[in-house]
Structures are given as structure tokens and as C-alpha cells.
Design a protein around this motif. Sequence first.
Motif, PDB file in Angstrom:
ATOM      1  N   VAL A 119       0.854  -1.194   0.000  1.00 38.06           N
ATOM      2  CA  VAL A 119       0.000   0.000   0.000  1.00 38.06           C
ATOM      3  C   VAL A 119       0.885   1.238   0.000  1.00 38.06           C
ATOM      4  N   THR A 120       0.510   2.236  -0.759  1.00 40.14           N
ATOM      5  CA  THR A 120       1.200   3.517  -0.708  1.00 40.14           C
ATOM      6  C   THR A 120       0.260   4.623  -1.148  1.00 40.14           C
ATOM      7  N   ARG A 121       0.558   5.842  -0.740  1.00 39.15           N
ATOM      8  CA  ARG A 121      -0.188   6.986  -1.278  1.00 39.15           C
ATOM      9  C   ARG A 121       0.093   7.110  -2.774  1.00 39.15           C
ATOM     10  N   LYS A 122      -0.892   7.550  -3.517  1.00 41.27           N
ATOM     11  CA  LYS A 122      -0.717   7.667  -4.967  1.00 41.27           C
ATOM     12  C   LYS A 122       0.457   8.570  -5.312  1.00 41.27           C
ATOM     13  N   THR A 123       0.674   9.602  -4.490  1.00 40.39           N
ATOM     14  CA  THR A 123       1.775  10.539  -4.742  1.00 40.39           C
ATOM     15  C   THR A 123       3.137   9.885  -4.549  1.00 40.39           C
ATOM     16  N   GLN A 124       3.176   8.700  -3.930  1.00 39.11           N
ATOM     17  CA  GLN A 124       4.440   8.015  -3.664  1.00 39.11           C
ATOM     18  C   GLN A 124       4.769   6.942  -4.704  1.00 39.11           C
ATOM     19  N   VAL A 125       3.992   6.915  -5.801  1.00 36.85           N
ATOM     20  CA  VAL A 125       4.306   6.030  -6.921  1.00 36.85           C
ATOM     21  C   VAL A 125       5.183   6.796  -7.904  1.00 36.85           C
ATOM     22  N   PRO A 126       6.345   6.277  -8.332  1.00 33.91           N
ATOM     23  CA  PRO A 126       6.918   4.948  -8.052  1.00 33.91           C
ATOM     24  C   PRO A 126       7.940   4.937  -6.915  1.00 33.91           C
ATOM     25  N   THR A 127       8.000   6.026  -6.125  1.00 31.77           N
ATOM     26  CA  THR A 127       9.017   6.120  -5.066  1.00 31.77           C
ATOM     27  C   THR A 127       8.997   4.917  -4.134  1.00 31.77           C
ATOM     28  N   ARG A 128       7.798   4.486  -3.760  1.00 32.43           N
ATOM     29  CA  ARG A 128       7.687   3.357  -2.837  1.00 32.43           C
ATOM     30  C   ARG A 128       8.317   2.100  -3.426  1.00 32.43           C
ATOM     31  N   TRP A 129       8.114   1.889  -4.711  1.00 35.46           N
ATOM     32  CA  TRP A 129       8.678   0.697  -5.352  1.00 35.46           C
ATOM     33  C   TRP A 129      10.194   0.777  -5.416  1.00 35.46           C
ATOM     34  N   ILE A 130      10.709   1.967  -5.677  1.00 39.06           N
ATOM     35  CA  ILE A 130      12.160   2.161  -5.700  1.00 39.06           C
ATOM     36  C   ILE A 130      12.737   1.833  -4.330  1.00 39.06           C
ATOM     37  N   ASP A 131      12.105   2.353  -3.272  1.00 40.49           N
ATOM     38  CA  ASP A 131      12.597   2.137  -1.909  1.00 40.49           C
ATOM     39  C   ASP A 131      12.622   0.661  -1.535  1.00 40.49           C
ATOM     40  N   GLN A 132      11.737  -0.121  -2.139  1.00 37.88           N
ATOM     41  CA  GLN A 132      11.682  -1.554  -1.837  1.00 37.88           C
ATOM     42  C   GLN A 132      12.595  -2.381  -2.734  1.00 37.88           C
ATOM     43  N   GLY A 133      13.237  -1.743  -3.692  1.00 37.16           N
ATOM     44  CA  GLY A 133      14.126  -2.474  -4.581  1.00 37.16           C
ATOM     45  C   GLY A 133      13.389  -3.361  -5.566  1.00 37.16           C
ATOM     46  N   ALA A 134      12.164  -2.979  -5.923  1.00 34.89           N
ATOM     47  CA  ALA A 134      11.375  -3.784  -6.862  1.00 34.89           C
ATOM     48  C   ALA A 134      11.826  -3.514  -8.292  1.00 34.89           C
ATOM     49  N   HIS A 135      11.993  -4.568  -9.087  1.00 34.08           N
ATOM     50  CA  HIS A 135      12.377  -4.353 -10.478  1.00 34.08           C
ATOM     51  C   HIS A 135      11.164  -4.322 -11.404  1.00 34.08           C
ATOM     52  N   GLU A 136       9.992  -4.648 -10.868  1.00 33.18           N
ATOM     53  CA  GLU A 136       8.754  -4.487 -11.623  1.00 33.18           C
ATOM     54  C   GLU A 136       7.603  -4.315 -10.637  1.00 33.18           C
ATOM     55  N   ALA A 137       6.592  -3.547 -11.040  1.00 35.97           N
ATOM     56  CA  ALA A 137       5.465  -3.273 -10.142  1.00 35.97           C
ATOM     57  C   ALA A 137       4.226  -2.947 -10.972  1.00 35.97           C
ATOM     58  N   LEU A 138       3.065  -3.086 -10.330  1.00 33.65           N
ATOM     59  CA  LEU A 138       1.796  -2.869 -11.021  1.00 33.65           C
ATOM     60  C   LEU A 138       0.742  -2.420 -10.024  1.00 33.65           C
ATOM     61  N   GLU A 139       0.067  -1.299 -10.317  1.00 32.85           N
ATOM     62  CA  GLU A 139      -1.062  -0.868  -9.499  1.00 32.85           C
ATOM     63  C   GLU A 139      -2.252  -1.778  -9.780  1.00 32.85           C
ATOM     64  N   ILE A 140      -2.967  -2.190  -8.718  1.00 33.80           N
ATOM     65  CA  ILE A 140      -4.137  -3.045  -8.946  1.00 33.80           C
ATOM     66  C   ILE A 140      -5.437  -2.440  -8.417  1.00 33.80           C
ATOM     67  N   VAL A 141      -5.333  -1.550  -7.431  1.00 30.68           N
ATOM     68  CA  VAL A 141      -6.518  -0.898  -6.875  1.00 30.68           C
ATOM     69  C   VAL A 141      -6.146   0.541  -6.520  1.00 30.68           C
ATOM     70  N   GLU A 142      -7.021   1.493  -6.837  1.00 31.71           N
ATOM     71  CA  GLU A 142      -6.851   2.879  -6.396  1.00 31.71           C
ATOM     72  C   GLU A 142      -8.094   3.291  -5.620  1.00 31.71           C
ATOM     73  N   VAL A 143      -7.914   3.566  -4.330  1.00 25.36           N
ATOM     74  CA  VAL A 143      -9.031   3.877  -3.441  1.00 25.36           C
ATOM     75  C   VAL A 143      -8.882   5.298  -2.893  1.00 25.36           C
ATOM     76  N   PRO A 144      -9.966   5.883  -2.353  1.00 23.14           N
ATOM     77  CA  PRO A 144      -9.909   7.285  -1.926  1.00 23.14           C
ATOM     78  C   PRO A 144      -9.319   7.522  -0.548  1.00 23.14           C
ATOM     79  N   ASN A 145      -9.031   6.468   0.219  1.00 19.42           N
ATOM     80  CA  ASN A 145      -8.447   6.688   1.543  1.00 19.42           C
ATOM     81  C   ASN A 145      -7.582   5.499   1.961  1.00 19.42           C
ATOM     82  N   ARG A 146      -6.822   5.708   3.024  1.00 18.35           N
ATOM     83  CA  ARG A 146      -5.858   4.692   3.464  1.00 18.35           C
ATOM     84  C   ARG A 146      -6.543   3.466   4.058  1.00 18.35           C
ATOM     85  N   TYR A 147      -7.672   3.667   4.715  1.00 20.74           N
ATOM     86  CA  TYR A 147      -8.377   2.540   5.330  1.00 20.74           C
ATOM     87  C   TYR A 147      -8.761   1.491   4.291  1.00 20.74           C
TER      88      TYR A 147
END
Length: 263
Positions: A119-147
Motif C-alpha cells: 500500500v502507498t499513497r498515490k503521490t508516492q508512486v513509483p518512489t515506494r517501489w524504488i525504496d523496496q528495490g522492486a524491479h517491476e510493479a503494477l497498481e491493482i486498486v486505487e481507493v480514496p483513503n488509506r483505510y
Amino acid sequence: MTYQGVLTKMETEFSNPIQYYLVFDSDFINMNQLLGKTISIEFVKYQCLNCGLDKPIFRQGYDKQCFYNTAQTGDWIMRPELSTAHLGQEDRDLEYEKRVQLQPHIVYLANSSNVKVGVTRKTQVPTRWIDQGAHEALEIVEVPNRYLAGVTEVALKSYVADKTNWRKMLKNDNEDENLIEWRDHLKQYIPDEAAQYFIENNTETHLDFPVDKYPLKPKSLNIKKDLKYIGKLVGIKGQYLIFEDETVFNIRSNEGIVVKISV
């Protein structure tokens, strides 16, 4: 040349390869430019990211008292399903919690050591993936809040991992996966309250890290214990510096520590 400052996670720029910047109060270092060079890292003192005092860091860059009091370290940070700002309920600081929790969030699949859900804030894409060392990533759900992102992650992690194996990630011990197939398979397990936010059509993001040599047996540097380390920088992945002797230094887990870096 010598730099000194308190460690916070490296800033990144999504390019090919990823660009990394270590930012201090009065200066910054483009870490990519140090690849192939011998650098020294020296422990100076602690500096809590909240109060600024020289007190031992407990977690996430904060001393123990600040960690249990500041809004930035509430339980909902690590467990987004505990978010309550959408109900108007305060944890530690409702205004802060509203700013962070009540904005679009992404539930994603990433492949670093294995396929995982996160899970990450939309504004943190792709930063979150970079921080995790992911070499590939894909958004699957976009929701209006963190809950909603949190309850979706909880539902999906019964069928896919939610943790990264940092050693496998640093060894580059992974295989390409078809994340679109994973997305389509996991769709059936998305909770009803988030089902309408499923992302039907998108493509994988691929990330390229500046690494000349991956370690076979990465060994973690404890700068608080060793006080000083000298080594040749051969790579950067996630929030790790990788050295020629297979020592690795996790910047993120050493936030709140003042260091002197010499090149």
C-alpha cells in the motif's frame, strides 16, 4: 570532499537507471556519482527526527519517547487497516491523519525478492517501489483513503506475500513475473467495499537500479557499533548502499543518525 548531516531516506528520481540523492540540511550528494569510488562513513551522533536531540534512536529515526507520541509513527502507518480519519476519529493528531489518510492510495503488486502486495499513497508512486528495490510493479486498486487500501491489503496477503526478503533483493535473486496475471487472479479476493476501485487495464512499471556488482552474501553494516567504515561503492538498490566487499548499508534503517561521509 567531506559531507556531514543526519541520515534520512535517500531521495530518488525515476530514470534509467534510478538516480539517488542523500540530502542534508545544507548540502546533498548524488550517490550515483560515487559509484566505483572509495568512501568512508563515520558515526558522529544521534539526532531524533522529531525533537532533534542527541538521544538513541528507537525506530524509524525517532527516539523512544517521540516514537510513541509523534503522529508520524502511529500504528496505522505500518497497518493502514487501522486508519480512522475517514470516521473523524483521532489517533494522535487528527489534522495530520486527515492529510495523510484521506487522499488516494494505491494497492500494488511489486516483485523484488518475490511478488508481494503493498500500500502507498498515490503521490508516492513509483518512489515506494524504488525504496523496496522492486524491479517491476503494477497498481491493482486505487481507493480514496488509506483505510480501504489497508483492508484490501489484508484480504490479499492471504494469497500473496506482503514482505520483501532483503537478502534476496540485494542479491538480485528473483525471477520476472507476469504481474498482470497475478492481478487478474487476485481480483476475486478484493473486498466488496473496494471492488469498484479495481484497475482493469494498465501495464507493469520496470525499474533499473545503478548496480555494477550484486553481493553473493550481503552482510549488514552496523555503523553505531563499528563507528567507521571504508569501502568501494559498487551499487545502490532500494535504500541500500552496496560495497565491493559485500557490505551493505541500509540508509532507511539508520535514519536519525548523524554521519560524516568522505570521498
